[in-house]
Motif scaffolding. Structure first.
Motif, PDB file in Angstrom:
ATOM      1  N   ASN A 264       4.650   3.227   4.362  1.00 26.13           N
ATOM      2  CA  ASN A 264       3.270   3.278   4.840  1.00 26.13           C
ATOM      3  C   ASN A 264       3.197   3.053   6.348  1.00 26.13           C
ATOM      4  OD1 ASN A 264       3.680   0.465   5.127  1.00 26.13           O
ATOM      5  ND2 ASN A 264       2.908   0.080   3.062  1.00 26.13           N
TER       6      ASN A 264
ATOM      7  N   SER B  54      -0.282   4.269   1.125  1.00 26.52           N
ATOM      8  CA  SER B  54      -0.915   5.239   2.023  1.00 26.52           C
ATOM      9  C   SER B  54      -1.756   6.255   1.264  1.00 26.52           C
ATOM     10  CB  SER B  54       0.152   5.972   2.860  1.00 26.52           C
ATOM     11  OG  SER B  54       0.870   5.070   3.665  1.00 26.52           O
TER      12      SER B  54
ATOM     13  N   ASP C 240       0.822  -1.220   0.000  1.00 18.56           N
ATOM     14  CA  ASP C 240       0.000   0.000   0.000  1.00 18.56           C
ATOM     15  C   ASP C 240       0.852   1.264   0.000  1.00 18.56           C
ATOM     16  OD1 ASP C 240      -1.757  -2.022   0.454  1.00 18.56           O
ATOM     17  OD2 ASP C 240      -2.766  -1.106   2.153  1.00 18.56           O
TER      18      ASP C 240
END
Length: 220
Positions: A195, A130, A128
Motif C-alpha cells: 500500500n 489500497s 490496508d
C-alpha cells in the motif's frame, strides 16, 4: 509535463523518475500534474511545479491541454505492461534507462516531523489493501500479528483506514499525512500490506515486512 493522478504509492514511485528526467533534460522545467500534491512535498528530487488536477483525471488526456514540449502520462503505464515492474513501466514511458537497480528506489525526506520519542520502541502496522480486496490478509490475521508484537515489548501504532486489531489506541487511526510520515520515519520497522504507507517506509529507508497479495512484490 508528467502526470500520475492518484494512488499514494504510485505517486511516490514518480520521485526517481523526476531524478532521471533532471539528468536527461538538465535545462528543462518539470511540472508534475497530480491529485495528491501533498505527498510530493516529501520528494528529495522535486519538480519545478506541482499542478493539482481532479482525482477523476485518471482516464483523461489532461496533458493535451498543456503547452509542455514533452508530455509523459504515467496513468495506466504499468497497468498496460505485463511482467514489468511499476517503476520500470514509468521509465519506459519516459524513455529512461537505469544505470543500476538502486536508482529505482524513491527517496523521501523528513519534514514536518513530530517528536514521537515517547512512543519508543514502536512498530507501525498498516494492513490496508489500497482498496483491493485481493491485497487484504484479513483482520484476524493482523490482530494476531499485533498481539505478537505487543508480547515482544513493542508499542503498536495503526494509522491506516481499515482492519484495525482493536488492541491499540485509536489516536492515530486515519491520521493526516504529516503525522503518518512522522510515525513511519521514527518507527523500528513497518509491517503491512502492499500500500501507500509501504512506499513511504521504503522511501524513508525504514525496514519493511510486507504481506503481499494480488500483485507480486517484484512489481510494486
Amino acid at each position: 509535463g508528467i502526470k500520475r493522478t492518484i494512488g499514494m504509492g504510485d505517486i511516490v514511485l514518480v520521485e526517481p523518475i523526476i531524478k532521471k528526467l533532471r539528468e536527461k533534460y538538465q535545462d528543462a522545467e518539470i511540472t508534475f500534474h497530480t491529485a495528491k500534491t501533498d505527498i510530493v512535498e516529501y520528494f528529495v528530487h522535486q519538480p519545478d511545479c506541482v499542478k493539482q488536477i481532479d482525482q477523476n483525471s485518471l482516464l483523461q488526456d489532461t496533458l493535451s491541454q498543456e503547452s509542455h514540449q514533452l508530455k509523459f502520462d504515467l496513468d495506466l503505464a504499468y497497468e498496460s505492461r505485463l511482467k514489468t515492474s511499476f517503476v520500470d513501466s514509468y521509465a519506459e514511458v519516459c524513455g529512461l534507462k537505469w544505470n543500476n537497480y538502486k536508482e529505482k528506489y524513491p527517496m523521501l525526506k523528513q519534514q514536518h516531523v513530530k517528536d514521537l520519542s515517547h512512543l519508543q520502541p514502536y512498530v507501525v502496522v498498516v494492513p490496508d489493501g489500497s482498496g483491493w480486496v485481493g491485497k487484504t490478509w484479513g483482520q484476524p490475521n493482523w490482530k494476531a500479528v499485533v498481539l505478537e508484537l505487543k508480547n515482544r515489548g513493542y508499542t503498536v501504532i495503526e494509522p491506516g483506514f481499515s482492519d484495525y486489531s482493536g488492541l491499540t489506541e485509536s489516536k492515530y487511526q486515519k491520521c493526516d499525512l504529516d503525522t503518518l510520515v512522522s510515525l513511519i520515519s521514527q518507527c523500528c520497522f513497518y509491517m503491512g500490506g502492499d500500500n501507500g504507507p509501504m512506499h513511504i517506509a521504503r522511501g524513508l529507508n525504514i525496514p519493511c515486512i510486507i504481506v503481499a497479495g494480488a500483485a507480486l512484490p517484484y512489481y510494486s
